[in-house]
Design a protein around this motif. Structure first.
Motif, PDB file in Angstrom:
ATOM      1  N   MET A 104       1.301 -12.467 -21.290  1.00 34.49           N
ATOM      2  CA  MET A 104       1.236 -11.346 -20.345  1.00 34.49           C
ATOM      3  C   MET A 104       2.019 -10.166 -20.924  1.00 34.49           C
ATOM      4  O   MET A 104       3.190 -10.308 -21.275  1.00 34.49           O
ATOM      5  N   ASP A 105       1.366  -9.005 -21.019  1.00 33.33           N
ATOM      6  CA  ASP A 105       1.975  -7.838 -21.654  1.00 33.33           C
ATOM      7  C   ASP A 105       2.463  -6.871 -20.576  1.00 33.33           C
ATOM      8  O   ASP A 105       1.900  -5.801 -20.390  1.00 33.33           O
ATOM      9  N   CYS A 106       3.499  -7.269 -19.869  1.00 35.62           N
ATOM     10  CA  CYS A 106       4.014  -6.391 -18.802  1.00 35.62           C
ATOM     11  C   CYS A 106       5.386  -6.857 -18.333  1.00 35.62           C
ATOM     12  O   CYS A 106       5.777  -8.002 -18.571  1.00 35.62           O
ATOM     13  N   ASP A 107       6.102  -5.956 -17.688  1.00 40.39           N
ATOM     14  CA  ASP A 107       7.328  -6.311 -16.983  1.00 40.39           C
ATOM     15  C   ASP A 107       7.008  -6.417 -15.499  1.00 40.39           C
ATOM     16  O   ASP A 107       5.963  -5.946 -15.037  1.00 40.39           O
ATOM     17  N   VAL A 108       7.928  -7.022 -14.760  1.00 38.37           N
ATOM     18  CA  VAL A 108       7.741  -7.202 -13.312  1.00 38.37           C
ATOM     19  C   VAL A 108       8.926  -6.590 -12.573  1.00 38.37           C
ATOM     20  O   VAL A 108      10.077  -6.920 -12.870  1.00 38.37           O
ATOM     21  N   LEU A 109       8.653  -5.708 -11.630  1.00 37.00           N
ATOM     22  CA  LEU A 109       9.725  -5.132 -10.824  1.00 37.00           C
ATOM     23  C   LEU A 109      10.070  -6.107  -9.697  1.00 37.00           C
ATOM     24  O   LEU A 109       9.178  -6.588  -8.989  1.00 37.00           O
ATOM     25  N   VAL A 110      11.364  -6.375  -9.538  1.00 38.10           N
ATOM     26  CA  VAL A 110      11.824  -7.312  -8.512  1.00 38.10           C
ATOM     27  C   VAL A 110      12.741  -6.554  -7.553  1.00 38.10           C
ATOM     28  O   VAL A 110      13.796  -6.055  -7.946  1.00 38.10           O
ATOM     29  N   CYS A 111      12.324  -6.430  -6.293  1.00 35.42           N
ATOM     30  CA  CYS A 111      13.076  -5.644  -5.308  1.00 35.42           C
ATOM     31  C   CYS A 111      13.573  -6.543  -4.180  1.00 35.42           C
ATOM     32  O   CYS A 111      12.795  -7.317  -3.608  1.00 35.42           O
ATOM     33  N   GLY A 112      14.832  -6.427  -3.854  1.00 33.41           N
ATOM     34  CA  GLY A 112      15.383  -7.245  -2.775  1.00 33.41           C
ATOM     35  C   GLY A 112      16.817  -6.834  -2.509  1.00 33.41           C
ATOM     36  O   GLY A 112      17.424  -6.097  -3.289  1.00 33.41           O
ATOM     37  N   ASP A 113      17.373  -7.355  -1.429  1.00 34.67           N
ATOM     38  CA  ASP A 113      18.696  -6.890  -1.016  1.00 34.67           C
ATOM     39  C   ASP A 113      19.830  -7.803  -1.462  1.00 34.67           C
ATOM     40  O   ASP A 113      20.997  -7.474  -1.283  1.00 34.67           O
ATOM     41  N   ALA A 124      16.884  -2.317  -4.281  1.00 37.26           N
ATOM     42  CA  ALA A 124      16.761  -2.810  -2.910  1.00 37.26           C
ATOM     43  C   ALA A 124      15.305  -3.046  -2.495  1.00 37.26           C
ATOM     44  O   ALA A 124      14.377  -2.510  -3.103  1.00 37.26           O
ATOM     45  N   LEU A 125      15.151  -3.805  -1.422  1.00 37.95           N
ATOM     46  CA  LEU A 125      13.796  -4.072  -0.896  1.00 37.95           C
ATOM     47  C   LEU A 125      13.083  -2.763  -0.555  1.00 37.95           C
ATOM     48  O   LEU A 125      11.858  -2.675  -0.633  1.00 37.95           O
ATOM     49  N   GLN A 126      13.865  -1.741  -0.202  1.00 35.12           N
ATOM     50  CA  GLN A 126      13.284  -0.438   0.131  1.00 35.12           C
ATOM     51  C   GLN A 126      12.485   0.135  -1.042  1.00 35.12           C
ATOM     52  O   GLN A 126      11.563   0.927  -0.842  1.00 35.12           O
ATOM     53  N   ASN A 127      12.827  -0.274  -2.256  1.00 32.78           N
ATOM     54  CA  ASN A 127      12.101   0.225  -3.435  1.00 32.78           C
ATOM     55  C   ASN A 127      10.747  -0.463  -3.619  1.00 32.78           C
ATOM     56  O   ASN A 127       9.973  -0.093  -4.502  1.00 32.78           O
ATOM     57  N   ALA A 128      10.464  -1.458  -2.791  1.00 37.62           N
ATOM     58  CA  ALA A 128       9.216  -2.212  -2.962  1.00 37.62           C
ATOM     59  C   ALA A 128       7.984  -1.325  -2.817  1.00 37.62           C
ATOM     60  O   ALA A 128       6.944  -1.607  -3.409  1.00 37.62           O
ATOM     61  N   SER A 129       8.104  -0.245  -2.045  1.00 37.03           N
ATOM     62  CA  SER A 129       6.927   0.616  -1.857  1.00 37.03           C
ATOM     63  C   SER A 129       6.457   1.186  -3.197  1.00 37.03           C
ATOM     64  O   SER A 129       5.257   1.389  -3.402  1.00 37.03           O
ATOM     65  N   VAL A 130       7.401   1.420  -4.102  1.00 38.15           N
ATOM     66  CA  VAL A 130       7.027   1.962  -5.421  1.00 38.15           C
ATOM     67  C   VAL A 130       6.266   0.894  -6.215  1.00 38.15           C
ATOM     68  O   VAL A 130       5.216   1.168  -6.797  1.00 38.15           O
ATOM     69  N   ALA A 131       6.806  -0.329  -6.210  1.00 37.53           N
ATOM     70  CA  ALA A 131       6.129  -1.426  -6.923  1.00 37.53           C
ATOM     71  C   ALA A 131       4.748  -1.668  -6.320  1.00 37.53           C
ATOM     72  O   ALA A 131       3.768  -1.875  -7.042  1.00 37.53           O
ATOM     73  N   GLU A 132       4.663  -1.628  -5.005  1.00 39.20           N
ATOM     74  CA  GLU A 132       3.367  -1.854  -4.343  1.00 39.20           C
ATOM     75  C   GLU A 132       2.394  -0.728  -4.689  1.00 39.20           C
ATOM     76  O   GLU A 132       1.204  -0.965  -4.913  1.00 39.20           O
ATOM     77  N   GLY A 133       2.906   0.499  -4.744  1.00 34.33           N
ATOM     78  CA  GLY A 133       2.054   1.644  -5.047  1.00 34.33           C
ATOM     79  C   GLY A 133       1.508   1.621  -6.462  1.00 34.33           C
ATOM     80  O   GLY A 133       0.413   2.120  -6.734  1.00 34.33           O
ATOM     81  N   LEU A 134       2.270   1.007  -7.369  1.00 35.68           N
ATOM     82  CA  LEU A 134       1.813   0.928  -8.763  1.00 35.68           C
ATOM     83  C   LEU A 134       0.485   0.200  -8.882  1.00 35.68           C
ATOM     84  O   LEU A 134      -0.274   0.418  -9.823  1.00 35.68           O
ATOM     85  N   VAL A 135       0.206  -0.688  -7.926  1.00 34.92           N
ATOM     86  CA  VAL A 135      -1.035  -1.467  -8.006  1.00 34.92           C
ATOM     87  C   VAL A 135      -2.247  -0.542  -8.034  1.00 34.92           C
ATOM     88  O   VAL A 135      -3.147  -0.702  -8.857  1.00 34.92           O
ATOM     89  N   SER A 136      -2.264   0.442  -7.148  1.00 32.78           N
ATOM     90  CA  SER A 136      -3.408   1.354  -7.118  1.00 32.78           C
ATOM     91  C   SER A 136      -3.498   2.156  -8.411  1.00 32.78           C
ATOM     92  O   SER A 136      -4.592   2.413  -8.914  1.00 32.78           O
ATOM     93  N   VAL A 137      -2.330   2.540  -8.941  1.00 32.59           N
ATOM     94  CA  VAL A 137      -2.316   3.276 -10.209  1.00 32.59           C
ATOM     95  C   VAL A 137      -2.925   2.394 -11.310  1.00 32.59           C
ATOM     96  O   VAL A 137      -3.774   2.846 -12.086  1.00 32.59           O
ATOM     97  N   LEU A 138      -2.513   1.131 -11.347  1.00 27.25           N
ATOM     98  CA  LEU A 138      -2.995   0.246 -12.406  1.00 27.25           C
ATOM     99  C   LEU A 138      -4.470  -0.110 -12.224  1.00 27.25           C
ATOM    100  O   LEU A 138      -5.203  -0.251 -13.207  1.00 27.25           O
ATOM    101  N   VAL A 139      -4.908  -0.246 -10.965  1.00 29.54           N
ATOM    102  CA  VAL A 139      -6.346  -0.485 -10.726  1.00 29.54           C
ATOM    103  C   VAL A 139      -7.137   0.716 -11.253  1.00 29.54           C
ATOM    104  O   VAL A 139      -8.171   0.561 -11.926  1.00 29.54           O
TER     105      VAL A 139
END
Ligand SMILES: NC(=O)c1ccc[n+]([C@@H]2O[C@H](COP(=O)([O-])OP(=O)(O)OC[C@H]3O[C@@H](n4cnc5c(N)ncnc54)[C@H](OP(=O)(O)O)[C@@H]3O)[C@@H](O)[C@H]2O)c1
Length: 216
Positions: free
Chosen positions: A149-158, A182-197
């Motif tokens: 797998m050629d990628c990093d994974v963002l991990v968000c949590g408190d 923080a978990l609050q940053n999860a929206s950025v990780a979630e948003g990346l999905v549409s960018v990558l699609v």
């Protein structure tokens, strides 16, 4: 670890389950239908006969596991968590859910101004710890254990300790986990999905990913 994957019959959950099983974890594939969960588990075991993979319904899977992964479409998140809520008390829930638009996954839409991960945390209450991870990976190659797998994974949590567990799970699945705050940053990780699609479609590839630079 004993890991339940709710919606583990889908591409994302099954692929992660196979990789974690290959790394020595015990995997319980959860489904709305126990029989479908069992069939999916048998399919994965056919690829990796020595692996500890079983299948059942989501409620039983959550009950049996020490760590639970939520791998259902965003539209199914609330109803799925409702079913297993009591079983998640005191446990760590890792959500891979990304709330892409219903029709156009390549266009980002933040529902109700809060990430899917924060919605899950609100629904479950403080008794369950939620960590968001693995949103920005492509499921396409996950079941190919030879594929790097050629990628990093963002991990968000408190909680740092919870994120360390999830970063290790990323490593176990063949990817580098990055503590992304923080978990609050999860929206950025979630948003990346549409960018990558969108990138996948525009560049005619199947698994565009992201890399964080500047750290070892
Ligand atoms: N696919 C990817 O490349 C990828 C990458 C990163 C993150 N993700 C995220 O991972 C999650 C799962 O993705 P996926 O592609 O594996 O999804 P999927 O195949 O569409 O769904 C996964 C499983 O969720 C259950 N499900 C589907 N609709 C449901 C509903 N209306 N109510 C309750 N359960 C339902 C089904 O399991 P049962 O019928 O067995 O109950 C299904 O097999 C999504 O949130 C997605 O955003 C996906």
């Amino acid at each position: 670890m004993k890991i339940a994957i709710l919606g583990g019959t889908g591409d994302e959950g099954a692929g992660l389950g196979l990789r974690w099983a290959a790394a020595g974890h015990e995997i319980i594939i959860g489904s709305r239908l126990a029989e479908k969960g069992m069939r999916a588990a048998l399919d994965l075991k056919a690829r990796l006969p020595q692996a500890a993979i079983t299948g059942t319904d989501n409620l039983s899977a959550a009950m049996l596991a020490e760590l639970v992964v939520l791998a259902v479409p965003y539209q199914a998140q609330e109803v799925t968590l409702d079913v297993v809520k009591d079983q998640l008390a005191g446990k760590l829930l890792v959500t891979v859910v990304a709330p892409t638009g219903e029709k156009k996954a390549r266009v980002w839409r933040l529902p109700d101004n809060v990430s899917a991960a924060e919605q899950a945390q609100q629904q479950l209450g403080d008794i369950t710890r939620v960590v968001a991870a693995l949103q920005s990976i492509g499921a396409h190659h996950l079941k190919d254990l030879e594929f790097q797998m050629d990628c990093d994974v963002l991990v968000c949590g408190d909680k740092g300790a919870d994120k360390r567990i999830v970063m290790q799970l990323c490593e176990d699945a063949g990817m580098r986990g990055i503590n992304a705050g923080a978990l609050q940053n999860a929206s950025v990780a979630e948003g990346l999905v549409s960018v990558l699609v969108a990138v996948n479609i525009i560049y005619k590839v199947k698994s565009a990913g992201i890399r964080i630079t500047g750290i070892d």
